[in-house]
Design a protein around this motif. Structure first.
Motif, PDB file in Angstrom:
ATOM      1  N   GLU A 110     -20.114  21.858  22.390  1.00 21.77           N
ATOM      2  CA  GLU A 110     -20.302  21.623  20.882  1.00 21.77           C
ATOM      3  C   GLU A 110     -20.261  22.995  19.986  1.00 21.77           C
ATOM      4  N   LEU A 111     -19.486  22.821  19.062  1.00 24.00           N
ATOM      5  CA  LEU A 111     -19.619  24.081  18.032  1.00 24.00           C
ATOM      6  C   LEU A 111     -19.849  23.718  16.554  1.00 24.00           C
ATOM      7  N   SER A 112     -20.377  24.365  15.923  1.00 23.98           N
ATOM      8  CA  SER A 112     -20.412  23.932  14.369  1.00 23.98           C
ATOM      9  C   SER A 112     -20.721  25.407  13.755  1.00 23.98           C
ATOM     10  N   LEU A 113     -20.042  25.409  12.487  1.00 21.24           N
ATOM     11  CA  LEU A 113     -19.974  26.583  11.624  1.00 21.24           C
ATOM     12  C   LEU A 113     -20.312  25.919  10.171  1.00 21.24           C
ATOM     13  N   SER A 114     -21.420  26.580   9.755  1.00 21.95           N
ATOM     14  CA  SER A 114     -22.017  26.123   8.344  1.00 21.95           C
ATOM     15  C   SER A 114     -22.014  27.230   7.415  1.00 21.95           C
ATOM     16  N   TRP A 115     -21.929  26.942   6.323  1.00 19.71           N
ATOM     17  CA  TRP A 115     -22.343  27.725   4.998  1.00 19.71           C
ATOM     18  C   TRP A 115     -23.017  27.104   4.013  1.00 19.71           C
ATOM     19  N   ARG A 116     -23.762  27.794   3.423  1.00 18.71           N
ATOM     20  CA  ARG A 116     -24.773  27.265   2.401  1.00 18.71           C
ATOM     21  C   ARG A 116     -25.347  28.186   1.505  1.00 18.71           C
ATOM     22  N   ASP A 117     -25.339  28.078   0.239  1.00 20.09           N
ATOM     23  CA  ASP A 117     -25.577  29.214  -0.751  1.00 20.09           C
ATOM     24  C   ASP A 117     -26.144  28.544  -2.107  1.00 20.09           C
ATOM     25  N   SER A 118     -26.462  29.327  -3.216  1.00 25.14           N
ATOM     26  CA  SER A 118     -26.884  28.517  -4.154  1.00 25.14           C
ATOM     27  C   SER A 118     -26.634  29.792  -5.483  1.00 25.14           C
ATOM     28  N   PHE A 119     -26.512  29.226  -6.557  1.00 24.86           N
ATOM     29  CA  PHE A 119     -26.244  30.156  -7.786  1.00 24.86           C
ATOM     30  C   PHE A 119     -26.694  29.303  -9.107  1.00 24.86           C
ATOM     31  N   LYS A 120     -26.707  29.835 -10.107  1.00 25.18           N
ATOM     32  CA  LYS A 120     -26.955  29.566 -11.369  1.00 25.18           C
ATOM     33  C   LYS A 120     -25.831  28.657 -11.823  1.00 25.18           C
ATOM     34  N   LEU A 121     -26.069  27.772 -12.459  1.00 28.99           N
ATOM     35  CA  LEU A 121     -24.920  26.724 -13.167  1.00 28.99           C
ATOM     36  C   LEU A 121     -25.421  26.277 -14.216  1.00 28.99           C
ATOM     37  N   GLY A 122     -24.869  26.699 -15.421  1.00 30.45           N
ATOM     38  CA  GLY A 122     -25.677  26.076 -16.641  1.00 30.45           C
ATOM     39  C   GLY A 122     -26.960  26.375 -17.077  1.00 30.45           C
ATOM     40  N   GLY A 123     -27.334  27.107 -16.616  1.00 27.54           N
ATOM     41  CA  GLY A 123     -28.619  27.893 -16.470  1.00 27.54           C
ATOM     42  C   GLY A 123     -29.664  27.083 -15.624  1.00 27.54           C
ATOM     43  N   SER A 124     -29.229  26.243 -14.571  1.00 27.28           N
ATOM     44  CA  SER A 124     -29.805  25.614 -13.485  1.00 27.28           C
ATOM     45  C   SER A 124     -29.449  26.124 -12.404  1.00 27.28           C
ATOM     46  N   ASP A 125     -30.375  25.966 -11.403  1.00 27.00           N
ATOM     47  CA  ASP A 125     -30.015  26.288  -9.843  1.00 27.00           C
ATOM     48  C   ASP A 125     -28.943  25.398  -9.428  1.00 27.00           C
TER      49      ASP A 125
END
Length: 229
Positions: free
Chosen positions: A155-170
């Motif tokens: 089994e293999l898995s590759l994931s990406w997660r991130d966050s940024f400001k959008l319209g003044g909100s997280d």
């Protein structure tokens, strides 16, 4: 863990199913302390067994059911019974033992993650129908612990997660892609003639049988000369 079930005979009622795991976070070692692109690295080893007790209740006991026949004697329908069906010569837990090696990696401040596993799973004392019995017996084969199987997979898995400001909100988001495969083979079953309607040693689950076609006769002469009928 140790499990017991009243579905099994008293001498085969209990099963012991141990498990153990070991991990090494090599990213915490001194030779990787100053590596900026690797946030976490871990190698996992595990081995463990689980028992499957999902069998028909008390199928190790021979029973004779009573029913009313269509025969009438002295104004009453006669009660009848019949010979009991065959029972297995033994009945106990189906055991699945898995050996696994895994790798966990996290990069770029834990935004990019990779998880990989390779395993062998050994299923012993599988609860399945016994070998086909002669038709003259007049009864079917009972279910019991008649087969073993091995499964090899990854089994293999590759994931990406991130966050940024959008319209003044997280704003947080994530995506994951997974890929896996597994193949299983029967390693024990009482089928000396390798009947295709039963399990047989060496069978791969899901295999497809068919005929290999040599071609079509294009004339009567070709058919007549093909073989001695």
């Amino acid at each position: 863990r140790e499990d017991g079930s009243s579905k099994f005979p008293t001498n085969q009622r209990w099963g012991f199913f141990p498990s153990a795991s070991l991990g090494w976070r090599f990213s915490e070692e001194s030779f990787l302390k100053n590596v900026g692109w690797l946030d976490n690295g871990k190698i996992r080893l595990s081995a463990g067994s689980l028992g499957n007790g999902n069998v028909s209740a008390y199928s190790y006991i021979q029973t004779m059911s009573i029913a009313q026949s269509s025969v009438v004697v002295n104004g009453n329908r006669v009660s009848v019974t019949s010979a009991p069906s065959p029972i297995p010569d033994g009945l106990t837990w189906e055991r699945a033992t898995t050996y696994d090696i895994g790798l966990d990696l996290d990069f770029l401040q834990n935004r990019l993650s990779f998880v990989g596993d390779y395993y062998h799973k050994y299923t012993t004392d599988m609860y399945t129908v016994g070998k086909t019995l002669p038709a003259v017996l007049g009864n079917s084969s009972p279910k019991g612990n008649y087969a073993d199987m091995v499964t090899k997979g990854w089994e293999l898995s590759l994931s990406w997660r991130d966050s940024f400001k959008l319209g003044g909100s997280d704003f947080s988001y994530g995506a994951k892609a997974m890929l896996w495969d597994a193949r299983s083979w029967i390693t024990r079953y009482n089928n000396e003639t390798k009947r295709l309607t039963d399990y047989y040693e060496g069978e791969e689950l899901g295999e497809i049988w068919g005929y290999h076609i040599l071609g079509l006769f294009e004339s009567d002469e070709e058919a007549n000369s093909w073989a001695d009928q």
